[in-house]
Design an enzyme around this catalytic site. Sequence first.
Site, PDB file in Angstrom:
ATOM      1  CG  HIS A   1       2.407   8.120   2.591  1.00  0.00           C
ATOM      2  ND1 HIS A   1       2.502   9.241   1.815  1.00  0.00           N
ATOM      3  CD2 HIS A   1       1.261   7.515   2.198  1.00  0.00           C
ATOM      4  CE1 HIS A   1       1.475   9.304   0.998  1.00  0.00           C
ATOM      5  NE2 HIS A   1       0.701   8.271   1.208  1.00  0.00           N
TER       6      HIS A   1
ATOM      7  CB  CYS B   1      -5.304  -1.545   3.868  1.00  0.00           C
ATOM      8  SG  CYS B   1      -5.190   0.253   3.575  1.00  0.00           S
TER       9      CYS B   1
ATOM     10  CB  SER C   1      -0.260   4.016   4.051  1.00  0.00           C
ATOM     11  OG  SER C   1      -1.453   4.529   3.520  1.00  0.00           O
TER      12      SER C   1
ATOM     13  CG  HIS D   1      -1.001  -0.473   6.460  1.00  0.00           C
ATOM     14  ND1 HIS D   1      -0.009  -0.027   5.618  1.00  0.00           N
ATOM     15  CD2 HIS D   1      -2.175  -0.155   5.875  1.00  0.00           C
ATOM     16  CE1 HIS D   1      -0.563   0.561   4.578  1.00  0.00           C
ATOM     17  NE2 HIS D   1      -1.882   0.485   4.703  1.00  0.00           N
TER      18      HIS D   1
ATOM     19  CB  CYS E   1      -0.883  -0.020   1.243  1.00  0.00           C
ATOM     20  SG  CYS E   1      -1.994   1.391   1.382  1.00  0.00           S
TER      21      CYS E   1
HETATM   22  C1  CXF Z   1      -3.334   4.241   6.404  1.00  0.00           C
HETATM   23  C2  CXF Z   1      -3.480   5.426   7.271  1.00  0.00           C
HETATM   24  C3  CXF Z   1      -2.306   5.563   8.172  1.00  0.00           C
HETATM   25  C4  CXF Z   1      -2.019   4.312   8.929  1.00  0.00           C
HETATM   26  C5  CXF Z   1      -1.900   3.126   8.053  1.00  0.00           C
HETATM   27  C6  CXF Z   1      -3.047   2.992   7.152  1.00  0.00           C
HETATM   28  N1  CXF Z   1      -4.480   4.107   5.592  1.00  0.00           N
HETATM   29  C7  CXF Z   1      -4.470   3.458   4.407  1.00  0.00           C
HETATM   30  O1  CXF Z   1      -3.501   3.044   3.830  1.00  0.00           O
HETATM   31 ZN    ZN Z   2      -3.120   1.066   3.259  1.00  0.00          ZN
END
Ligand code: CXF
Ligand code: ZN
Length: 383
Positions: free
Chosen positions: A45, A181, A42, A73, A40
């Site tokens: 990030h 997710c 995220s 996650h 993902c």
């Molecule tokens: C995220 C938001 C921040 C924490 C991990 C998941 N949402 C989607 O990817």
């Molecule tokens: Zn995610």
Amino acid sequence: MKTRAAVLHAPGEPWSVEEIDIDPPGPGEVLVKTAYAGLCHSDEHLVTGDLVPPPELLELLPGGTIFPIIGGHEGAGVVVEVGEGVTKVAPGDHVSCAFVPACGMCPSCAKGEQNLCDLGAGTFGGGMITDGTYRTHTSSGADLGTMAKLGTFAEHMVLADSSVIKVEPDLPLEIVCLVSCGVATGYGSAVNRAEVRAGDTVVVVGCGGIGSNAIMGAAAAGAANIIAVDPVQFKQEKAMEFGATHAFGSMEEAIPAVMEMTWGRMANSTILTPGVLYGDLVQQAMNLTGKGGTVVATAVAPMSQTDVKLDLAMMTLQQKELRGTIFGSASPNGAIPELLMLYRQGRLKLDELITRQYSLDEINDGYRDMNDGKNIRGVIAFD
Ligand code: CXF
Ligand code: ZN
């Protein structure tokens, strides 16, 4: 015991696949053998630093840092062992991971808003949800944090039982991974947060692993027009397969078409699911959204960003809303079984989300492909 994990030691570095130590599960915890983990945006990030808390928040954390951290996650696996007092799952159970845990008892959980569970407040930094200590350590003995209290980029995970949801064992575990997710977040952004209704016109901005599911959510809710916006041609084509009715390369390009198909009224909702949510996208989304409409901010914005471009007067005068959402505003224990039921019935195209599978050692290749716009979703397949 020893296991292997993709660890990020600092922003800007690649994922380091290394042998780590993992402790047995403590009270209220479970040991899971990971089957699949989703790549993902995220987790990326963390690499770019967008999801690293600013210094004033970091200094409140034990140790003052979230690094080193095991990424991931989105995931699914099989329970190997349970700690004292665990009754929710047993060894052999197949589970999906919840990046927001659900205690079931806090006011948010009690009101059916498990995505806002009080336990989720500690998603970044610190140890286990259960007692704040760490179950994962580097080979040199340093404590290792886990992304969103999961750390699915590892062959094994020790998780609080509030972070797992039991699923039916005959379902493909790669699909059980995706709902953890991307599917829940995207689908719920349309169905729960944008509150799409039959006949609506919905714009989805960014058609990757989350946006593709927002399109499927809008279609499931009966939207008449679903306008996909993505600069990548391949993602536009996939968006049409997932149920979009139109596709454009930018929000600006979509404006005349949305105007025409709505007789100038514009969209009922616009859902923002780009890779990174920058503040200048908000007004562009508002321009695509009509009177009384809703802009949903789903994608993660850099934590250091506090400016948003917004015509506040028009938002007031045209009674528009800007809404954030986490986990598609759904309750993991309710949404995950429901999404899997829709998949089983053939009503969600989840197999089609996976562009490519990678080994754990190929994780940096997977993220390069994501950044190059080649993947809807890449997944790590464990043995
Ligand atoms: C995220 C938001 C921040 C924490 C991990 C998941 N949402 C989607 O990817
Ligand atoms: Zn995610």
